[in-house]
Every structure is written in structure tokens, then in C-alpha cells.
Design a protein around this motif. Structure first.
Motif, PDB file in Angstrom:
ATOM      1  N   ASP A  15      29.811  17.517 -31.443  1.00 42.54           N
ATOM      2  CA  ASP A  15      28.598  17.922 -31.823  1.00 42.54           C
ATOM      3  C   ASP A  15      26.857  17.941 -31.989  1.00 42.54           C
ATOM      4  N   GLU A  16      26.325  17.096 -31.590  1.00 40.28           N
ATOM      5  CA  GLU A  16      25.327  16.200 -31.428  1.00 40.28           C
ATOM      6  C   GLU A  16      24.720  17.738 -30.030  1.00 40.28           C
ATOM      7  N   GLY A  17      25.004  18.283 -29.485  1.00 44.34           N
ATOM      8  CA  GLY A  17      25.137  19.425 -28.599  1.00 44.34           C
ATOM      9  C   GLY A  17      24.658  20.640 -29.715  1.00 44.34           C
ATOM     10  N   ILE A  18      25.193  20.928 -30.336  1.00 41.25           N
ATOM     11  CA  ILE A  18      25.514  22.163 -31.484  1.00 41.25           C
ATOM     12  C   ILE A  18      23.743  22.858 -31.182  1.00 41.25           C
ATOM     13  N   GLY A  19      22.271  22.144 -31.329  1.00 38.51           N
ATOM     14  CA  GLY A  19      21.769  23.113 -31.637  1.00 38.51           C
ATOM     15  C   GLY A  19      21.292  23.994 -29.860  1.00 38.51           C
ATOM     16  N   ALA A  20      21.402  23.336 -29.292  1.00 39.58           N
ATOM     17  CA  ALA A  20      21.649  23.240 -27.663  1.00 39.58           C
ATOM     18  C   ALA A  20      22.679  24.551 -27.097  1.00 39.58           C
ATOM     19  N   HIS A  21      23.741  24.461 -27.768  1.00 37.59           N
ATOM     20  CA  HIS A  21      24.726  25.284 -27.696  1.00 37.59           C
ATOM     21  C   HIS A  21      24.763  26.686 -28.177  1.00 37.59           C
ATOM     22  N   PHE A  22      23.775  27.031 -29.137  1.00 35.04           N
ATOM     23  CA  PHE A  22      24.169  27.526 -30.637  1.00 35.04           C
ATOM     24  C   PHE A  22      22.806  28.728 -29.806  1.00 35.04           C
ATOM     25  N   ILE A  23      21.615  27.941 -29.149  1.00 31.46           N
ATOM     26  CA  ILE A  23      20.871  28.802 -28.929  1.00 31.46           C
ATOM     27  C   ILE A  23      21.293  29.819 -27.292  1.00 31.46           C
ATOM     28  N   HIS A  24      22.190  29.084 -26.598  1.00 33.94           N
ATOM     29  CA  HIS A  24      22.737  30.244 -25.808  1.00 33.94           C
ATOM     30  C   HIS A  24      23.696  31.276 -26.342  1.00 33.94           C
ATOM     31  N   TYR A  25      24.451  30.302 -27.034  1.00 35.69           N
ATOM     32  CA  TYR A  25      24.833  31.495 -27.511  1.00 35.69           C
ATOM     33  C   TYR A  25      24.871  33.275 -28.482  1.00 35.69           C
ATOM     34  N   LEU A  26      23.251  32.610 -28.882  1.00 36.63           N
ATOM     35  CA  LEU A  26      22.114  34.504 -29.774  1.00 36.63           C
ATOM     36  C   LEU A  26      22.016  34.356 -27.960  1.00 36.63           C
ATOM     37  N   ASP A  27      21.785  33.927 -27.206  1.00 35.66           N
ATOM     38  CA  ASP A  27      20.725  34.894 -25.902  1.00 35.66           C
ATOM     39  C   ASP A  27      22.362  35.771 -25.157  1.00 35.66           C
ATOM     40  N   GLU A  28      23.320  35.232 -25.343  1.00 35.02           N
ATOM     41  CA  GLU A  28      23.938  35.320 -24.617  1.00 35.02           C
ATOM     42  C   GLU A  28      24.799  37.169 -25.664  1.00 35.02           C
ATOM     43  N   LYS A  29      24.883  36.448 -27.036  1.00 33.89           N
ATOM     44  CA  LYS A  29      25.572  37.550 -27.538  1.00 33.89           C
ATOM     45  C   LYS A  29      24.631  38.682 -28.138  1.00 33.89           C
ATOM     46  N   TYR A  30      23.230  38.884 -28.016  1.00 33.84           N
ATOM     47  CA  TYR A  30      22.330  39.537 -28.559  1.00 33.84           C
ATOM     48  C   TYR A  30      20.981  39.891 -27.588  1.00 33.84           C
ATOM     49  N   GLU A  31      20.620  41.508 -28.276  1.00 32.36           N
ATOM     50  CA  GLU A  31      18.899  41.269 -27.293  1.00 32.36           C
ATOM     51  C   GLU A  31      18.488  41.729 -28.894  1.00 32.36           C
ATOM     52  N   TYR A  32      17.299  41.131 -28.079  1.00 25.65           N
ATOM     53  CA  TYR A  32      15.974  41.286 -28.929  1.00 25.65           C
ATOM     54  C   TYR A  32      15.305  42.298 -28.673  1.00 25.65           C
TER      55      TYR A  32
END
Length: 187
Positions: A15-32
């Protein structure tokens, strides 16, 4: 305005890696998109102090990381202005707890801290084993984390569209060892 979404964490420690995992998730899921703002998504890993030259270049920063809080339970999500952090919040929930807190404090002491919000989540498992696997509590926290950051960006006038509706945080975590740092710091 230059906006930074900065994920912090060691992906090798559950779970310590959630910050890194989450931003990759945001980058791959959404267009800004925005005519007024630039949006950068950065996997800061555990670089801590080495991120100072990067952080001070931005007007608005969202830090995504594990935190701890009194009377909390794994999967609880907190979103707060770093300068107005609730008294019950600390960084004891992560394997790098002191470094990120110290980094933001150092930037603040130098008078260079941009407007900074923290999107924090309470981890269940940190460094029990070396694995990319996330706890169920963290996986269940993702929709809250996601809606919180999307709302904050939309409130700033960022247009957001979905580019990969079916993406899951589990897919991101399981393939994290294959990723490079997104828009990584030139350090």
C-alpha cells in the motif's frame, strides 16, 4: 497556472506505493485539457528532498501519498490544504513518512511552497513483503480518491475526459514494474 499532481510512494512495499500507482492510474484513465493551465503528472517515488527543484516550479500542487491519522482505519481518504492540515494527520503511515513532510516543510521555510493540497489515504499494509499487491481497503478507496482529485481539478477549470473507462488500479499496480516515471523530474 502550472498544476502538478505528484504521486509519492515506494511501489515495492504494498500500500505504500499507492501515491505512485494512483498518478499512473490518473494519467492512463483521463485526458486533461485547459486553455489556462498546464497539468503535469509526476511519479515522485521516494525522491523526497530531490523533488524540491521540481515542486517550486508549480503554482498548484496535489501530493498523493499514504498518511496516518488518529481514529482512522485503512482505506480512509483525506483531502486537505497542507498549510491547514487537521491536527490528527501525520505521515506515519508510510515507509518514507519523514522525507515528504520534511520536504514540504523545507520548501515552506524557504518561502517557495506553492499552494499545496494533500490527497492522503490510510494504508493497511506497508513493507510486510516486497510486492506490488494492494490491500482491498486501498482498492476500495480509489473511487473516493479519484472523485476528489477530479473535482478539485474541475474546480480549477480543467476539462477532463475519460480515455480508458475500464482501467483498474489493480492493473496499474500489477504492471508498475514496467513503467517509466511520467514526466519525471530531470534530476
Amino acid at each position: 497556472m502550472n498544476i502538478l499532481i505528484l504521486g509519492i510512494g515506494n511501489i515495492l512495499f504494498q500500500d505504500e506505493g499507492i501515491g505512485a500507482h494512483f498518478i499512473h492510474y490518473l494519467d492512463e484513465k483521463y485526458e486533461y485539457n485547459s486553455d489556462e493551465h498546464t497539468i503535469s503528472i509526476v511519479d515522485g517515488g521516494t525522491l523526497a528532498h530531490r523533488l524540491i527543484p521540481l515542486i517550486i516550479k508549480y503554482d498548484k500542487v496535489f501530493v498523493v501519498d499514504c498518511i496516518d491519522a488518529l481514529n482512522s482505519k485503512p482505506g480512509d481518504v483525506y483531502f486537505f490544504d497542507y498549510l491547514k492540515a487537521p491536527a490528527e494527520i501525520d505521515w506515519q503511515g508510510s515507509a518514507h513518512e519523514i522525507e515528504m513532510l520534511q520536504t514540504l516543510n523545507m520548501i515552506k521555510m524557504n518561502g517557495d511552497l506553492p499552494s499545496t493540497n494533500v490527497l492522503g489515504v490510510i494504508p493497511k499494509r506497508v513493507a510486510d513483503d516486497t510486492t506490488f499487491e494492494l490491500s482491498e481497503e486501498i482498492i476500495k478507496a480509489i473511487p473516493t480518491m479519484e472523485s476528489t482529485i477530479i473535482k478539485a481539478l474541475k474546480d480549477l477549470g480543467v476539462n477532463i475526459s475519460v480515455k480508458n473507462e475500464d482501467l483498474s488500479i489493480v492493473e496499474i499496480a500489477n504492471s508498475s514494474y514496467k513503467r517509466e516515471i511520467i514526466n519525471g523530474p530531470a534530476i
